[in-house]
Design a protein around this motif. Structure first.
Motif, short mmCIF file in Angstrom:
data_model
loop_
_atom_site.label_atom_id
_atom_site.label_comp_id
_atom_site.label_asym_id
_atom_site.label_seq_id
_atom_site.Cartn_x
_atom_site.Cartn_y
_atom_site.Cartn_z
N UNK A 46 0.86 -1.19 0.00
CA UNK A 46 0.00 0.00 0.00
C UNK A 46 0.89 1.24 0.00
N UNK A 47 0.43 2.29 -0.67
CA UNK A 47 1.14 3.56 -0.72
C UNK A 47 0.17 4.66 -0.28
N UNK A 48 0.59 5.44 0.72
CA UNK A 48 -0.22 6.55 1.20
C UNK A 48 0.58 7.84 1.05
N UNK A 49 0.13 8.77 0.20
CA UNK A 49 0.79 10.08 0.16
C UNK A 49 0.56 10.77 1.51
N UNK A 50 1.62 11.32 2.09
CA UNK A 50 1.50 11.95 3.39
C UNK A 50 1.24 13.44 3.27
N UNK A 51 0.49 13.95 4.22
CA UNK A 51 0.18 15.37 4.26
C UNK A 51 1.09 16.11 5.22
N UNK A 52 1.01 17.41 5.16
CA UNK A 52 1.85 18.29 5.97
C UNK A 52 1.76 17.94 7.45
N UNK A 53 0.58 17.59 7.92
CA UNK A 53 0.38 17.29 9.34
C UNK A 53 0.97 15.93 9.74
#
Length: 176
Positions: free
Chosen positions: A84-91
């Motif tokens: 699985x690949x999750x793009x991460x956010x600033x938070x």
């Protein structure tokens, strides 16, 4: 400290720019998305922060990532054939640091957040955007392991401020 010593922001152990690998210097100048790659389930879960990633649109979509060949994630991907690949956010900077092995992870990498188990690997609970991939190939690539995957599942959430990496630092990319 003697009177002539001064404190500065430069690392005295870093080689001068002209002696560093030019390809690594170029890579540092390219802005990269920060993603979390995971595989496995239960006690066999593994994950790694990956900024060397490419998504190719098409039917089917393709993902290419450069992983540490000695990582637990590389082993889990080889064993399970999915990830699985999750793009991460600033938070999610601290999450990126933990899975990048730059911050402590008391109790293990998966102990600090809530997770949703999927057929491809765990994703952070509440992750709006993530994809599930089937491995289509792996190969050595310099000091990394290239992992190619076909996108089998894709969820698109809200477009929130993204976490990017450039020249050794995180940057916030706001949606326009």
């Amino acid at each position: 400290m003697d009177a002539g010593a001064e404190i500065h922001g430069e690392n005295p152990y870093v080689a001068p720019a002209e002696l560093r690998d030019p390809v690594r210097r170029l890579r540092g100048r390219l802005t990269a998305p920060v993603t979390l790659w995971t595989a496995g389930s239960g006690a066999g879960r593994a994950g790694l922060t990956v900024a060397s990633v490419l998504v190719v649109a098409g039917e089917p979509g393709v993902v290419v990532g450069m992983l540490d060949p000695d990582s637990d994630l590389a082993d889990a991907i080889e064993e399970h054939g999915r990830f699985a690949v999750t793009p991460l956010g600033w938070e999610q900077r601290l999450l990126a640091d933990r899975f990048g092995l730059l911050a402590p992870a008391p109790g293990g990498l998966f102990a600090q957040e809530s997770w949703t188990d999927t057929d491809w690997g765990p994703v952070p609970a509440g992750a709006g955007t993530w994809l599930g991939c089937r491995v289509t190939g792996t190969a050595g690539a310099g000091w990394s392991r290239r992992v190619d995957g076909e996108i089998e599942h894709l969820e698109l959430g809200d477009d929130e401020p993204a976490l990017a990496y450039r020249r050794g630092r995180y940057h916030r990319i706001d949606p326009t």
